[in-house]
Design a protein around this motif. Structure first.
Motif, PDB file in Angstrom:
ATOM      1  N   GLY B 102       0.356  -1.252  -0.038  1.00  0.00           N
ATOM      2  CA  GLY B 102       0.057   0.148  -0.263  1.00  0.00           C
ATOM      3  C   GLY B 102       0.777   1.268  -0.224  1.00  0.00           C
ATOM      4  N   PRO B 103       0.254   1.973   0.382  1.00  0.00           N
ATOM      5  CA  PRO B 103       0.432   3.728  -0.081  1.00  0.00           C
ATOM      6  C   PRO B 103       1.216   4.316   1.407  1.00  0.00           C
ATOM      7  CG  PRO B 103      -1.241   3.877   0.277  1.00  0.00           C
ATOM      8  CD  PRO B 103      -1.382   2.296   0.030  1.00  0.00           C
ATOM      9  N   GLU B 104       1.299   3.200   2.594  1.00  0.00           N
ATOM     10  CA  GLU B 104       1.752   4.158   3.763  1.00  0.00           C
ATOM     11  C   GLU B 104       3.080   3.769   3.733  1.00  0.00           C
ATOM     12  OE1 GLU B 104      -2.585   2.029   3.933  1.00  0.00           O
ATOM     13  OE2 GLU B 104      -0.561   1.723   3.000  1.00  0.00           O
ATOM     14  N   GLN B 105       4.062   4.692   4.058  1.00  0.00           N
ATOM     15  CA  GLN B 105       5.762   4.724   4.790  1.00  0.00           C
ATOM     16  C   GLN B 105       5.450   3.520   6.621  1.00  0.00           C
ATOM     17  OE1 GLN B 105       8.064   7.628   4.843  1.00  0.00           O
ATOM     18  NE2 GLN B 105       7.137   8.359   2.655  1.00  0.00           N
ATOM     19  N   TYR B 106       6.118   2.191   7.380  1.00  0.00           N
ATOM     20  CA  TYR B 106       6.195   1.954   8.104  1.00  0.00           C
ATOM     21  C   TYR B 106       7.708   2.429   8.428  1.00  0.00           C
ATOM     22  CZ  TYR B 106       2.478  -0.878   6.359  1.00  0.00           C
ATOM     23  OH  TYR B 106       1.134  -1.008   5.856  1.00  0.00           O
TER      24      TYR B 106
END
Lengths: 115, 116
Positions: B102-106
């Motif tokens: 997905g587009p998130e940064q972790y």
């Protein structure tokens, strides 16, 4: 360039009450992502919620929900039934779909929860 | 979930020495990794973006010769602070993004660097 503004440096809420954190942003793009991240005292950044700009429906995650007003470029976070563990710094962030993967962060809002 | 680790969590070094910070994605392949710097009670400041196997892209004002970034594999990126000075003392955070996540940064848990 995109900018994200969080106008509330600090907010307080009584335990079990509801609080809303404000975020506005500036962009000329039509498609993008918006996020709220939480940073507790441990300083671990935790994703709270995500909103895709093309979706009109506001995102919700349990006690967390957003009010996404695309025309007004506003993206507020509502925390219901506040808990002591919600105390943290909250960051609003913008991610372009055109200009790569970078996140543009707001200055943050410190949320204090009173028991 | 998507887990990112950082090592060390805290490091103290003497002025003039170099220090390396590792960032690892533990359960996904990180096509892009990011390095941030954060001052107390302030927002995250992006230093650079790195894609696996290619040179990092540094933000304006960040010295690429001082902050060396290597992204040698899809699970590891390193930040080396060379010839560290007390003004480099800060909290450094890495994040990672995978194309299938997905587009998130972790985000990693961060590294507290103190230069004496």
């Amino acid at each position: 360039a995109q900018t994200v503004t969080q106008s509330q440096p600090e907010m307080s809420v009584q335990e079990a009450e509801t609080v809303t954190l404000s975020c506005t942003y500036d962009t000329s793009e039509s498609d993008y992502y918006l996020f709220w991240y939480k940073q507790p005292p441990s300083r671990q950044m935790i994703l709270v919620i995500r909103q895709e700009a093309y979706k009109q429906q506001n995102a919700t995650e349990n006690r967390f929900s957003v009010n996404f007003q695309k025309a007004a470029k506003s993206f507020s976070l509502k925390i219901s039934d506040s808990q002591l563990g919600d105390a943290a710094m909250y960051f609003c962030a913008y991610r372009s779909l055109v200009y790569g993967n970078k996140l543009v962060f707001g200055a943050g809002t410190i949320l204090r929860v009173k028991s | 979930g998507a887990v990112v680790s950082q090592h060390p969590s805290r490091v103290i070094c003497k002025s003039g020495t170099s220090v390396k910070i590792e960032c690892r994605s533990l359960d996904f392949q990180a096509t892009t990794m990011f390095w941030y710097r954060q001052f107390p009670k302030k927002s995250l400041m992006l230093m650079a973006t790195s894609n696996e196997g290619s040179k990092a892209t540094y933000e304006q004002g960040v010295e690429k010769d001082k902050f060396l970034i290597n992204h040698a594999s899809l699970t590891l990126s390193t930040l080396t602070v060379t010839s560290a000075h007390p003004e480099d003392s800060s909290f450094y955070i890495c994040s990672a993004r995978g194309h299938d996540r997905g587009p998130e940064q972790y985000f990693g848990p961060g590294t507290r660097l103190t230069v004496t």
